[in-house]
Design an enzyme around this catalytic site. Structure first.
Site, PDB file in Angstrom:
ATOM      1  N   ASP A 186      49.773  -6.315 -41.536  1.00 11.21           N
ATOM      2  CA  ASP A 186      50.071  -4.962 -41.990  1.00 11.21           C
ATOM      3  C   ASP A 186      50.350  -5.025 -43.492  1.00 11.21           C
ATOM      4  O   ASP A 186      51.317  -5.642 -43.923  1.00 11.21           O
ATOM      5  CB  ASP A 186      51.275  -4.391 -41.250  1.00 11.21           C
ATOM      6  CG  ASP A 186      51.613  -2.978 -41.709  1.00 11.21           C
ATOM      7  OD1 ASP A 186      50.769  -2.084 -41.514  1.00 11.21           O
ATOM      8  OD2 ASP A 186      52.709  -2.772 -42.260  1.00 11.21           O
ATOM      9  N   GLU A 270      44.167  -3.525 -40.882  1.00  9.49           N
ATOM     10  CA  GLU A 270      43.946  -2.096 -40.723  1.00  9.49           C
ATOM     11  C   GLU A 270      42.918  -1.622 -41.740  1.00  9.49           C
ATOM     12  O   GLU A 270      42.862  -2.126 -42.862  1.00  9.49           O
ATOM     13  CB  GLU A 270      45.261  -1.341 -40.923  1.00  9.49           C
ATOM     14  CG  GLU A 270      45.364  -0.071 -40.111  1.00  9.49           C
ATOM     15  CD  GLU A 270      46.784   0.478 -40.091  1.00  9.49           C
ATOM     16  OE1 GLU A 270      47.034   1.440 -39.363  1.00  9.49           O
ATOM     17  OE2 GLU A 270      47.623  -0.060 -40.821  1.00  9.49           O
ATOM     18  N   CYS A 345      62.275   1.894 -23.853  1.00 11.11           N
ATOM     19  CA  CYS A 345      62.760   0.565 -23.468  1.00 11.11           C
ATOM     20  C   CYS A 345      63.962   0.116 -24.284  1.00 11.11           C
ATOM     21  O   CYS A 345      64.552  -0.929 -23.988  1.00 11.11           O
ATOM     22  CB  CYS A 345      61.638  -0.470 -23.579  1.00 11.11           C
ATOM     23  SG  CYS A 345      61.025  -0.713 -25.264  1.00 11.11           S
ATOM     24  N   ASP A 352      57.308  -2.482 -40.033  1.00 13.47           N
ATOM     25  CA  ASP A 352      56.119  -3.220 -40.460  1.00 13.47           C
ATOM     26  C   ASP A 352      55.750  -4.324 -39.466  1.00 13.47           C
ATOM     27  O   ASP A 352      54.569  -4.534 -39.181  1.00 13.47           O
ATOM     28  CB  ASP A 352      56.350  -3.812 -41.847  1.00 13.47           C
ATOM     29  CG  ASP A 352      56.579  -2.738 -42.894  1.00 13.47           C
ATOM     30  OD1 ASP A 352      56.007  -1.636 -42.749  1.00 13.47           O
ATOM     31  OD2 ASP A 352      57.341  -2.983 -43.857  1.00 13.47           O
TER      32      ASP A 352
END
Length: 406
Positions: A186, A270, A345, A352
């Site tokens: 990322d 990405e 959860c 990030d």
């Protein structure tokens, strides 16, 4: 595979004068040919072929005004015509911008093919030169005398440095041994890269470290009279400041991408769009300094060379606001929220690192998608995926590019 070896060059006074004349002739041929193309298309609505530009160049050399074109090697001039023809082809295909006129203040270059240079035991001999061009060869395991380049590019940067690039056709290298590791990457501003393993690579911010000195040199340049010798000298100082930033950034990108290609079998990133992102005036400067586009290009070719798998995830994939533990998707996640807790959860996420983990998961799911590129969905709070189109690279089947469906 084509490999390029770029080294520093140190021409003597006579060689520098000849190369500067060659650069000037290259600019003249490029600019006059481009102007003639535009004039003909405007008045006659006709395009100009490479054969026609070649015939025009021969006629120019016979005129008194442009007789100086015959004083330099004809090969760089012919290559200029080929490059312009290719530039227009790319423009009409929609893969490049419209060709622009060249000026004398930016980077200058001349391309020499096999017929215009020789590599001997004493160095590189270019056409029209009377002595070998001295270069600083940086690969001790490769003998320059045995190199068989298909093209040699001589260039001069705006800061006054000279370079020679040797383009060599080589066999594909052997792939690196598998490591059994995969990673999702990322890219960001504060941290240049955050890995799915939890590792964070800080942004070195090379421009910020040199910005004060660069501002000082640019102020001095603005105060000097245009056309003066002092202004010319100051322009070189400003160019050197920019070169330091550019070289430091490129060195960082090369070392980081090489490290990734050596450590991981699968690298997932990405599909960012920096051109669109810089429209944000608050972040445009920081985004431009990162060099994400150049880093992705480096990762892609180095992964191919090392035998790794390179995966690009759809830019609209909600990697930041999807829980990597249970798949819950947040409706909204602001840019200023760096940590968040999953309401399903209860997992506490670093924004990030969570995005990097989801990018890696999406890369794995991309292998299981059907040929038509349909959605892979789950019921309830599962992770949604938009339709993606898979495209295999023409160069190697190891590179998989996933783009958003249109």
């Amino acid at each position: 595979m084509r490999t390029a070896y770029k080294v520093r060059a140190y021409p003597d006074t006579e060689q520098a004068a000849l190369l500067c004349r060659t650069f000037g002739c290259v600019r003249v041929v490029w600019n006059r040919t481009l102007a003639d193309r535009q004039r003909r298309y405007t008045t006659e609505q006709k395009s100009t072929s490479y054969k026609e530009t070649d015939a025009t160049l021969s006629e120019w050399k016979k005129t008194e005004e442009l007789a100086f074109l015959g004083e330099v090697s004809s090969v760089p001039l012919q290559q200029t015509l080929r490059h312009q023809h290719t530039a227009f082809q790319s423009f009409f295909k929609g893969t490049a911008k419209y060709p622009r006129f060249k000026n004398r203040h930016s980077r200058q270059s001349a391309h020499y093919t096999r017929s215009a240079f020789r590599i001997k035991t004493d160095g590189l001999w270019l056409a029209k030169t009377t002595a070998p061009l001295r270069v600083a060869w940086s690969w001790p395991d490769i003998d320059l005398a045995t190199l068989d380049p298909t093209m040699v590019v001589v260039s001069r940067e705006a800061d006054g440095r000279w370079f020679v690039t040797f383009a060599v056709d080589t066999t594909d290298p052997a792939p690196l041994p598998e490591t059994g590791e995969s990673v999702g990457v990322d890219l960001g501003i504060k941290d240049f890269a955050v890995l799915s393993t939890g590792e964070k690579i800080a942004n070195p911010k090379h421009m910020a470290r040199h910005e004060r000195g660069l501002r000082r040199q640019q102020k001095r340049l603005a105060r000097m009279q245009k056309g003066s010798n002092n202004r010319a000298k100051q322009k070189v100082k400003v160019a050197r400041k920019h070169s330091r930033v550019r070289d430091a950034r490129r060195d960082f990108l090369h070392k980081t991408s090489t490290d990734f290609a050596a450590r991981f079998d699968t690298i997932a990133v990405e599909d960012l769009a920096p051109r669109n992102m810089v429209r944000n005036r608050r972040l445009a400067k920081s985004i431009s300094e990162c060099g994400w586009g150049e880093f992705r290009s480096m990762l892609e070719y180095k992964a191919e060379r090392a035998g790794r798998r390179f995966v690009v995830i759809d830019r609209w994939y909600p990697s930041s606001k999807t829980c990597s533990a249970c798949g819950h998707l947040l409706a909204v996640l602001s840019l200023g929220t760096r940590h968040w807790t999953c309401p399903d959860c209860g997992t506490r996420h670093d924004r990030d690192i969570n995005a990097a983990k989801n990018i890696l998961v999406a890369a794995g799911l991309a292998e299981t998608r059907n040929a038509c590129g349909g959605d892979v969905r789950r019921h309830g709070s599962s992770r949604p995926h938009s339709p993606v189109k898979q495209e295999l690279s023409d160069v190697s089947p190891r590179i998989l590019v996933l783009q958003g469906g249109e």
